[in-house]
Design an enzyme around this catalytic site. Structure first.
Site, mmCIF file in Angstrom:
data_model
loop_
_atom_site.group_PDB
_atom_site.id
_atom_site.type_symbol
_atom_site.label_atom_id
_atom_site.label_comp_id
_atom_site.label_asym_id
_atom_site.label_seq_id
_atom_site.Cartn_x
_atom_site.Cartn_y
_atom_site.Cartn_z
ATOM 1 N N TYR A 238 -16.149 7.815 11.209
ATOM 2 C CA TYR A 238 -15.989 8.752 10.654
ATOM 3 C C TYR A 238 -16.390 10.100 11.087
ATOM 4 C CZ TYR A 238 -16.597 12.269 7.092
ATOM 5 O OH TYR A 238 -16.694 13.594 6.394
ATOM 6 N N ASP B 200 -13.524 8.831 4.381
ATOM 7 C CA ASP B 200 -14.633 8.810 3.677
ATOM 8 C C ASP B 200 -14.339 8.348 2.086
ATOM 9 O OD1 ASP B 200 -13.672 10.905 2.356
ATOM 10 O OD2 ASP B 200 -15.543 12.262 2.645
ATOM 11 N N THR C 72 -40.201 2.834 -9.944
ATOM 12 C CA THR C 72 -39.052 2.255 -9.475
ATOM 13 C C THR C 72 -38.178 3.080 -8.397
ATOM 14 O OG1 THR C 72 -38.869 1.003 -11.564
ATOM 15 C CG2 THR C 72 -36.954 0.894 -10.384
ATOM 16 N N CYS D 19 -5.095 14.717 -13.571
ATOM 17 C CA CYS D 19 -3.881 14.260 -13.052
ATOM 18 C C CYS D 19 -2.742 15.480 -13.687
ATOM 19 C CB CYS D 19 -3.463 12.781 -13.690
ATOM 20 S SG CYS D 19 -4.473 11.786 -12.923
ATOM 21 N N GLU E 269 -22.275 16.915 8.743
ATOM 22 C CA GLU E 269 -21.724 15.724 8.617
ATOM 23 C C GLU E 269 -22.739 14.526 8.335
ATOM 24 O OE1 GLU E 269 -18.968 14.857 7.418
ATOM 25 O OE2 GLU E 269 -17.722 16.708 7.793
ATOM 26 N N LEU F 93 -34.496 13.251 1.828
ATOM 27 C CA LEU F 93 -33.099 12.935 1.882
ATOM 28 C C LEU F 93 -33.002 11.490 2.082
ATOM 29 C CD1 LEU F 93 -31.447 15.545 4.423
ATOM 30 C CD2 LEU F 93 -30.836 15.055 2.017
ATOM 31 N N GLY F 94 -33.911 10.558 2.297
ATOM 32 C CA GLY F 94 -33.600 9.262 2.555
ATOM 33 C C GLY F 94 -33.080 8.693 3.440
ATOM 34 N N TYR F 95 -32.776 7.619 3.602
ATOM 35 C CA TYR F 95 -32.085 6.722 4.862
ATOM 36 C C TYR F 95 -32.763 7.515 6.089
ATOM 37 C CZ TYR F 95 -28.722 5.478 1.139
ATOM 38 O OH TYR F 95 -28.205 5.120 0.170
ATOM 39 N N CYS G 219 -9.229 14.975 -7.652
ATOM 40 C CA CYS G 219 -9.216 13.233 -7.771
ATOM 41 C C CYS G 219 -10.490 12.705 -7.965
ATOM 42 C CB CYS G 219 -8.285 13.071 -6.657
ATOM 43 S SG CYS G 219 -7.538 11.364 -7.058
ATOM 44 N N TRP H 227 -20.822 25.863 7.224
ATOM 45 C CA TRP H 227 -20.244 25.075 8.499
ATOM 46 C C TRP H 227 -18.806 25.394 8.346
ATOM 47 C CZ3 TRP H 227 -23.248 22.722 4.806
ATOM 48 C CH2 TRP H 227 -22.428 22.057 3.743
ATOM 49 N N ARG H 228 -18.126 25.651 7.284
ATOM 50 C CA ARG H 228 -16.833 26.175 7.395
ATOM 51 C C ARG H 228 -16.425 27.422 8.036
ATOM 52 N NH1 ARG H 228 -14.951 23.664 1.537
ATOM 53 N NH2 ARG H 228 -14.760 21.377 2.328
HETATM 54 S S1 SF4 Z 1 -2.132 12.367 -10.033
HETATM 55 FE FE1 SF4 Z 1 -4.181 12.007 -10.473
HETATM 56 S S2 SF4 Z 1 -4.976 9.999 -9.482
HETATM 57 FE FE2 SF4 Z 1 -2.966 10.795 -8.646
HETATM 58 S S3 SF4 Z 1 -3.635 12.161 -6.785
HETATM 59 FE FE3 SF4 Z 1 -3.394 13.564 -8.520
HETATM 60 S S4 SF4 Z 1 -5.367 13.616 -9.347
HETATM 61 FE FE4 SF4 Z 1 -5.269 11.852 -8.064
#
Ligand code: SF4
Length: 351
Positions: A117, A135, A298, A196, A34, A77-79, A189, A21-22
């Site tokens: 969204y 999101d 379950t 980081c 989406e 897929l559920g929901y 992230c 889709w991109r």
């Molecule tokens: S430094 Fe770490 S926590 Fe901060 S935006 Fe970058 S990856 Fe995310």
């Protein structure tokens, strides 16, 4: 363009996943992807997306399908309300907009199953209109970048993060910017162990500076989860038929099929099950014996946990058709045409 936008755009160009889709972000493709990807991982969603596109290449094709066909394609897929809304939305676009999604946030928002969204995603990615998406990934990145401890699932947090996302939006390239921010959250992230040291925006990240990365985002405790016990009655006749049950409105799995069920708050003993009025009504005084009793399944949903057990009831003779709309007689090996919830699919797969 500010420095954060610039860094995210470069990171995106270098690291983005190649997704169908991109490469061709038509409004239909963006919308379909989406809706499928809500609450679904990309790997699993991709498979469903490709199957939908192969079966219904354009929106009018999907609008012409029956709800049952769409639910069947969605199975697993559920929901399932998302699948029903998807189908209704396709028909609304045909009726109100001549088969083409409107290039307007407010009009997109009016369509079934399209919330803030999804409207922002279609408006920005398909039409390059300046609407910021928020999101789960965006919540995480922004809460860390600005070190925000307001809960993301409270109204105050929703408003605050919408404002922050809007302020950070690259208005010249909103589609690319939104995708970059979401992709950055999905791949870099991460919820735990974000990278980081290699982060392109680490110089701007307040949570990194304040050592609060692991505590962001903040989420208020969820509602209590309700437990429901489903005792499924799998009545099998001598001529290999079973009763199926079509689920009604105002509960989970609307319009999907399962077996007749005795539901309780607590598990019940087999003796109580055998004398239960539901079972007696279904067997209508025919001779029967207990066959296989399954283990307990379950099945976790957002606000409830289903503990399900399947009781095979062998009927000596035929099953009679029942004069209610929600119980039907079907050949025991012909579930192909009936959409069933994942739980039932799991049970059938183990037979
Ligand atoms: S430094 Fe770490 S926590 Fe901060 S935006 Fe970058 S990856 Fe995310």
């Amino acid at each position: 363009m500010n420095e954060i936008q610039d860094q995210l755009a470069r990171w995106f160009e270098a690291h983005k996943r190649v997704l169908p889709w991109r490469s061709e972000p038509s409004p239909y493709h963006v919308w379909l992807s989406e809706i499928i990807l809500q609450q679904t991982r990309v790997n699993q969603g991709l498979d469903y997306y490709l199957r939908f596109i192969a079966r219904w290449p354009e929106l009018p094709d999907l609008a012409r399908a029956t709800e049952e066909e769409v639910l069947k394609m969605w199975q697993g897929l559920g929901y399932y309300s998302r699948a029903r809304n998807l189908h209704t939305c396709a028909r609304e676009v045909m009726e109100r907009h001549g088969g083409a999604f409107p290039a307007d946030y407010a009009q997109l928002r009016q369509l079934k199953g399209i919330g803030d969204y999804t409207a922002a995603a279609i408006a920005s990615i398909a039409f390059d209109l300046p609407h910021a998406v928020v999101d789960g990934n965006v919540y995480r990145v922004l809460s860390r970048l600005y070190d925000i401890d307001t809960p993301i699932n409270k109204q105050e947090g929703v408003k605050l993060f919408a404002t922050l996302a809007d302020e950070l939006l690259d208005r010249k390239h909103p589609g690319r910017h939104n995708q970059a921010l979401m992709e950055f959250g999905a791949l870099h992230c991460l919820p735990s162990n974000p990278d980081c040291p290699q982060c392109p925006i680490q110089a701007h990240c307040l949570a990194l500076a304040h050592h609060t990365v692991a505590q962001r985002p903040v989420k208020e405790k969820r509602l209590q989860v309700k437990t429901r016990h489903f005792h499924y009655l799998v009545l099998r006749s001598s001529d290999h038929h079973v009763y199926l049950h079509k689920r009604g409105p105002n509960d989970i799995w609307q319009n999907l099929y399962d077996f007749p069920c005795i539901e309780t708050d607590q598990p019940i003993e087999i003796e109580d099950l055998l004398s239960h009025p539901t079972l007696l009504a279904l067997t209508s005084e025919k001779k029967f014996s207990i066959g296989q009793i399954s283990h307990k399944y379950t099945h976790k949903l957002t606000h409830q946990t289903i503990i399900a057990q399947f009781f095979e009831i062998k009927i000596d003779g035929f099953l009679s058709p029942i004069q209610t709309k929600d119980i039907l007689l079907a050949p025991e090996n012909d579930f192909g045409g009936f959409p069933v919830p994942k739980l039932i699919e799991n049970y059938l797969n183990q037979q």
